[in-house]
Design an enzyme around this catalytic site. Structure first.
Site, PDB file in Angstrom:
ATOM      1  N   ASN A   1     -14.368   4.864 -12.353  1.00  0.00           N
ATOM      2  CA  ASN A   1     -13.219   4.231 -13.022  1.00  0.00           C
ATOM      3  C   ASN A   1     -12.101   5.253 -13.170  1.00  0.00           C
ATOM      4  O   ASN A   1     -10.925   4.951 -12.933  1.00  0.00           O
ATOM      5  CB  ASN A   1     -13.594   3.803 -14.453  1.00  0.00           C
ATOM      6  CG  ASN A   1     -14.126   2.383 -14.561  1.00  0.00           C
ATOM      7  OD1 ASN A   1     -13.930   1.559 -13.675  1.00  0.00           O
ATOM      8  ND2 ASN A   1     -14.801   2.107 -15.669  1.00  0.00           N
TER       9      ASN A   1
ATOM     10  N   LYS B   1     -10.426  -1.147   4.800  1.00  0.00           N
ATOM     11  CA  LYS B   1     -11.262  -0.870   3.632  1.00  0.00           C
ATOM     12  C   LYS B   1     -12.313   0.205   3.891  1.00  0.00           C
ATOM     13  O   LYS B   1     -12.533   1.086   3.070  1.00  0.00           O
ATOM     14  CB  LYS B   1     -11.964  -2.142   3.165  1.00  0.00           C
ATOM     15  CG  LYS B   1     -10.996  -3.123   2.555  1.00  0.00           C
ATOM     16  CD  LYS B   1     -11.659  -4.463   2.301  1.00  0.00           C
ATOM     17  CE  LYS B   1     -10.616  -5.442   1.814  1.00  0.00           C
ATOM     18  NZ  LYS B   1      -9.963  -5.004   0.576  1.00  0.00           N
TER      19      LYS B   1
ATOM     20  N   THR C   1     -15.492  -5.434 -10.578  1.00  0.00           N
ATOM     21  CA  THR C   1     -14.343  -4.648 -11.056  1.00  0.00           C
ATOM     22  C   THR C   1     -13.286  -5.590 -11.637  1.00  0.00           C
ATOM     23  O   THR C   1     -13.119  -6.726 -11.186  1.00  0.00           O
ATOM     24  CB  THR C   1     -13.726  -3.779  -9.942  1.00  0.00           C
ATOM     25  OG1 THR C   1     -13.216  -4.614  -8.906  1.00  0.00           O
ATOM     26  CG2 THR C   1     -14.749  -2.809  -9.364  1.00  0.00           C
TER      27      THR C   1
ATOM     28  N   GLU D   1     -14.807  -6.276   6.894  1.00  0.00           N
ATOM     29  CA  GLU D   1     -13.664  -6.280   7.823  1.00  0.00           C
ATOM     30  C   GLU D   1     -14.109  -6.020   9.257  1.00  0.00           C
ATOM     31  O   GLU D   1     -13.270  -5.816  10.134  1.00  0.00           O
ATOM     32  CB  GLU D   1     -12.607  -5.252   7.403  1.00  0.00           C
ATOM     33  CG  GLU D   1     -11.655  -5.802   6.365  1.00  0.00           C
ATOM     34  CD  GLU D   1     -10.534  -4.838   5.993  1.00  0.00           C
ATOM     35  OE1 GLU D   1      -9.580  -5.299   5.354  1.00  0.00           O
ATOM     36  OE2 GLU D   1     -10.615  -3.634   6.306  1.00  0.00           O
TER      37      GLU D   1
ATOM     38  N   ASP E   1     -10.924   0.238  -3.208  1.00  0.00           N
ATOM     39  CA  ASP E   1     -11.549   1.122  -2.212  1.00  0.00           C
ATOM     40  C   ASP E   1     -11.722   2.534  -2.756  1.00  0.00           C
ATOM     41  O   ASP E   1     -12.710   3.213  -2.443  1.00  0.00           O
ATOM     42  CB  ASP E   1     -10.717   1.156  -0.927  1.00  0.00           C
ATOM     43  CG  ASP E   1     -10.725  -0.185  -0.199  1.00  0.00           C
ATOM     44  OD1 ASP E   1     -11.676  -0.964  -0.396  1.00  0.00           O
ATOM     45  OD2 ASP E   1      -9.781  -0.440   0.566  1.00  0.00           O
TER      46      ASP E   1
ATOM     47  N   THR F   1      -2.546  -1.006  -5.167  1.00  0.00           N
ATOM     48  CA  THR F   1      -3.120  -1.293  -3.843  1.00  0.00           C
ATOM     49  C   THR F   1      -4.172  -0.245  -3.496  1.00  0.00           C
ATOM     50  O   THR F   1      -3.917   0.951  -3.622  1.00  0.00           O
ATOM     51  CB  THR F   1      -2.044  -1.237  -2.731  1.00  0.00           C
ATOM     52  OG1 THR F   1      -0.796  -1.574  -3.282  1.00  0.00           O
ATOM     53  CG2 THR F   1      -2.387  -2.152  -1.596  1.00  0.00           C
TER      54      THR F   1
ATOM     55  N   ALA G   1      -0.183   6.611  -8.384  1.00  0.00           N
ATOM     56  CA  ALA G   1       0.672   7.085  -7.292  1.00  0.00           C
ATOM     57  C   ALA G   1       0.829   5.931  -6.312  1.00  0.00           C
ATOM     58  O   ALA G   1       0.012   4.998  -6.302  1.00  0.00           O
ATOM     59  CB  ALA G   1       0.033   8.291  -6.609  1.00  0.00           C
TER      60      ALA G   1
ATOM     61  N   MET H   1      -7.520   0.268   9.882  1.00  0.00           N
ATOM     62  CA  MET H   1      -6.348  -0.569  10.159  1.00  0.00           C
ATOM     63  C   MET H   1      -5.116   0.306  10.121  1.00  0.00           C
ATOM     64  O   MET H   1      -4.984   1.145   9.215  1.00  0.00           O
ATOM     65  CB  MET H   1      -6.125  -1.608   9.060  1.00  0.00           C
ATOM     66  CG  MET H   1      -7.156  -2.673   8.985  1.00  0.00           C
ATOM     67  SD  MET H   1      -6.788  -3.934  10.204  1.00  0.00           S
ATOM     68  CE  MET H   1      -8.013  -5.124   9.691  1.00  0.00           C
TER      69      MET H   1
END
Ligand code: ATP
Ligand code: NAG
Length: 304
Positions: free
Chosen positions: A277, A45, A217, A136, A251, A247, A286, A16
């Site tokens: 993790n 994703k 998760t 997706e 992924d 965000t 970041a 995307m």
């Protein structure tokens, strides 16, 4: 770049172009408001997960569809910069590269990835160590890719995102690892998830549906795993960090899982999850999505 047949991690999924307008508020229907900042970012994703696996050092190959347009060209360059094989990145005249923004949301060329595309990549899929699929793209294509991989003994890692309430039950039986977040877990099982105990309940339900190993998760809480071999939920916490932008953390986590499973097959899943993790918790420190994904060279070397 890895030769197609030698990719360790194959991802079948979405790309995307995220068109990000930072505004002080959302527009009302039909209203035009001016953003104070606009930028273009690489997302989707499938692509995100592939990028994270590649940056950790896996030989990766992406199977996806973009438009024959500048966003599509730029995305292919982005894959190449990250050392990802683009042999099976198709470019179509029939749709634009998938794009997402707060105003437009179009899956674009992602929905044109089809059975023929998978057949062309059959050799790469059947020789991978791990395949990753999400939702997706057309769900029938995700399922077909999982089945192709599974029947060839390739480890299948399925991330049911974005979640579908009526997921085809075959997704469960063809997933070696089924990895979802709290909201996806609730959509799939009807069980609201707010803590590790709830996640364990979801895990048990998904094992009954045929998954071999389930990971739920839990953001800053890390995740819960449960497997057919050890059907007792286990909470694997993430380290405490100061999150700047979460965000794309999911992924990063999925890409890291695939990397460790493919490149360190002797590690226990618990160890693979602990390391993943850690990688995802670096990504939340970041800003941005792919821009926040760490490279192997910048990570503590005892991870590898
Ligand atoms: N605040 C945080 N501190 C430490 N680790 C985090 C934090 N948020 C996320 N993580 C790591 O990222 C993993 C995935 O996070 P999460 O469950 O939020 O996924 P997600 O909801 O799919 O992410 P997103 O939709 O924001 O991309 C967690 O299991 C954990 O390892
Ligand atoms: C889970 O992932 C979806 C994307 O599939 C996202 O929209 C949602 O916000 C995430 N849920 C949580 C609790 O982070």
């Amino acid at each position: 770049m890895a030769a197609a047949g030698l990719a360790e991690v194959v991802v079948v999924g979405s790309c995307m172009t995220d068109l990000v307008s930072l505004t002080t508020r959302l527009p009302k229907a039909g209203e035009t408001i001016h953003g104070h900042k606009f930028f273009i970012d690489f997302g989707g994703k499938g692509a995100n997960q592939c990028i994270q696996a590649a940056r950790l050092g896996a030989k990766t190959l992406m199977i996806c569809k973009v438009g024959k347009d500048s966003f599509g060209n730029d995305y292919i360059e982005n894959f190449k910069r990250n050392g990802i094989s683009t042999e099976f990145v198709g470019q179509t005249e029939d749709a634009a590269t998938g794009a997402a923004s707060i105003i437009v949301n179009s899956e674009g060329a992602n929905l044109l990835l089809d059975s023929e595309d998978l057949k062309r990549a059959a050799n790469a899929i059947s020789k991978a160590k791990v395949i990753i699929c999400q939702l997706e793209i057309a769900s029938s294509i995700s399922l077909e890719a999982l089945k192709m991989a599974h029947s060839n003994g390739v480890k299948t890692l399925f991330n049911p995102a974005p979640a579908l309430a009526e997921l085809d039950p075959q997704f469960y039986t063809h997933s070696d690892i089924f990895c979802c977040n709290e909201s996806e877990a609730e959509i799939l099982t009807g069980i609201p998830v707010g803590n590790p105990e709830d996640a364990g309940k979801v895990g048990l339900v998904l094992l009954e549906r045929g998954c071999k190993l389930v990971i739920v998760t839990l953001g800053p809480e890390g995740c819960v795993m449960i497997s057919v071999e050890e059907p007792i939920p286990k909470h694997i916490p993430a380290g405490k960090v100061t999150a700047v932008d979460t965000t794309g953390a999911g992924d990063s986590f999925v890409g890291a899982l695939a990397f460790f499973m493919a490149c360190y097959p002797h590690l226990s899943m618990e160890e693979v999850i602990r390391k993943s993790n850690f990688i995802a918790s670096v990504s939340v420190q970041a800003s941005g999505t792919q821009s926040s994904y760490p490279y192997r060279k910048d990570l503590p070397q005892d991870l590898f």
